[in-house]
Design an enzyme around this catalytic site. Sequence first.
Site, PDB file in Angstrom:
ATOM      1  N   LYS A  13       0.834  -1.214   0.000  1.00  0.00           N
ATOM      2  CA  LYS A  13       0.000   0.000   0.000  1.00  0.00           C
ATOM      3  C   LYS A  13       0.868   1.263   0.000  1.00  0.00           C
ATOM      4  CE  LYS A  13      -2.223  -0.827   3.864  1.00  0.00           C
ATOM      5  NZ  LYS A  13      -1.531  -2.061   4.317  1.00  0.00           N
ATOM      6  N   ARG A  88      -9.268   0.962   9.284  1.00  0.00           N
ATOM      7  CA  ARG A  88      -8.845  -0.387   9.640  1.00  0.00           C
ATOM      8  C   ARG A  88     -10.011  -1.186  10.200  1.00  0.00           C
ATOM      9  NH1 ARG A  88      -3.274   0.289   9.147  1.00  0.00           N
ATOM     10  NH2 ARG A  88      -2.142  -1.325  10.232  1.00  0.00           N
ATOM     11  N   ARG A 171      -0.118  -8.800  13.946  1.00  0.00           N
ATOM     12  CA  ARG A 171      -0.638  -7.747  13.065  1.00  0.00           C
ATOM     13  C   ARG A 171      -1.485  -8.353  11.942  1.00  0.00           C
ATOM     14  NH1 ARG A 171       4.316  -5.056  10.904  1.00  0.00           N
ATOM     15  NH2 ARG A 171       2.937  -3.617   9.826  1.00  0.00           N
TER      16      ARG A 171
HETATM   17  P1  AMP Z   1       0.984   0.200   9.483  1.00  0.00           P
HETATM   18  O1  AMP Z   1       2.238   0.948   9.157  1.00  0.00           O
HETATM   19  O2  AMP Z   1      -0.176   0.631   8.636  1.00  0.00           O
HETATM   20  O3  AMP Z   1       1.177  -1.293   9.486  1.00  0.00           O
HETATM   21  O4  AMP Z   1       0.594   0.624  10.987  1.00  0.00           O
HETATM   22  C1  AMP Z   1       1.476   0.392  12.064  1.00  0.00           C
HETATM   23  C2  AMP Z   1       0.690   0.347  13.354  1.00  0.00           C
HETATM   24  O5  AMP Z   1       0.053   1.621  13.575  1.00  0.00           O
HETATM   25  C3  AMP Z   1      -0.433  -0.660  13.400  1.00  0.00           C
HETATM   26  O6  AMP Z   1       0.021  -1.984  13.756  1.00  0.00           O
HETATM   27  C4  AMP Z   1      -1.335  -0.061  14.485  1.00  0.00           C
HETATM   28  O7  AMP Z   1      -0.790  -0.266  15.769  1.00  0.00           O
HETATM   29  C5  AMP Z   1      -1.238   1.434  14.172  1.00  0.00           C
HETATM   30  N1  AMP Z   1      -2.264   1.870  13.183  1.00  0.00           N
HETATM   31  C6  AMP Z   1      -2.047   2.344  11.930  1.00  0.00           C
HETATM   32  N2  AMP Z   1      -3.198   2.685  11.341  1.00  0.00           N
HETATM   33  C7  AMP Z   1      -4.173   2.423  12.240  1.00  0.00           C
HETATM   34  C8  AMP Z   1      -5.603   2.559  12.225  1.00  0.00           C
HETATM   35  N3  AMP Z   1      -6.262   3.018  11.141  1.00  0.00           N
HETATM   36  N4  AMP Z   1      -6.279   2.183  13.339  1.00  0.00           N
HETATM   37  C9  AMP Z   1      -5.657   1.737  14.454  1.00  0.00           C
HETATM   38  N5  AMP Z   1      -4.312   1.564  14.519  1.00  0.00           N
HETATM   39  C10 AMP Z   1      -3.579   1.905  13.435  1.00  0.00           C
END
Ligand code: AMP
Length: 214
Positions: A13, A88, A171
């Site tokens: 993404k 999410r 995750r």
């Molecule tokens: P990502 O880089 O998108 O994998 O996000 C890293 C971490 O940020 C995730 O594992 C969550 O802990 C937090 N996070 C990112 N986006 C969201 C969201 N929309 N809702 C809740 N937590 C989020």
Amino acid sequence: MYVILLGLPGAGKGTQAARLTRAIGLAHITTGELFRENIRLGTALGKKARPYVEKGLLVPDEITIDMLLERVSQRDCEAGYILDGFPRNLEQARVLDEALVQQGKAIDRVAYIKVPTEELVRRLAGRWSCPRCGEVYQESNRPPKVAGICDNCGAELYQREDDRPEVVRTRLEVNLAQLEQLLGYYRQTGKLVEVDGEGDVETIGGELTAALSS
Ligand code: AMP
């Protein structure tokens, strides 16, 4: 134009959103990066989010939604944006729709970048990120020209704490259940397009651009 990119962690993404941003000039909003930046800077928001991010759990909606709504109210988002990592879950999707409706706007397209789970675990283990410009590299699919150094800005690359195998599994599990619900929600609107996320970055990017303009 208001675009959402959906996909599990490691689906590409961020890479595709960055390409699209360069091509069509929309703001690229990535909630994961907003959290990481706040954690690095030690802000109040960062302190609240940190325990969740470190464990690979979702940050509570009230924190995430406020942060997102504040970010999309900024000037660079007026012409539209590409969302990467948000929504999410269904609650986040509904709040976003309501916020857009209040401004007389709506999501135009939701693109789901589909990649099998085993491939995601492999990709995340070899992922390197740039702390300065946010560019993401992958050891075997997309290595930087010089090992450990960002091609774009020359900063030293790092491996995210939450890309460790034990956190990756949490995750993926957390995100998979929510993703199914989101796909159902957006399928009903007729705005959902699916793109095969296996293959090289250019080919996937071409398919994504075609899907978004269809
Ligand atoms: P990502 O880089 O998108 O994998 O996000 C890293 C971490 O940020 C995730 O594992 C969550 O802990 C937090 N996070 C990112 N986006 C969201 C969201 N929309 N809702 C809740 N937590 C989020």
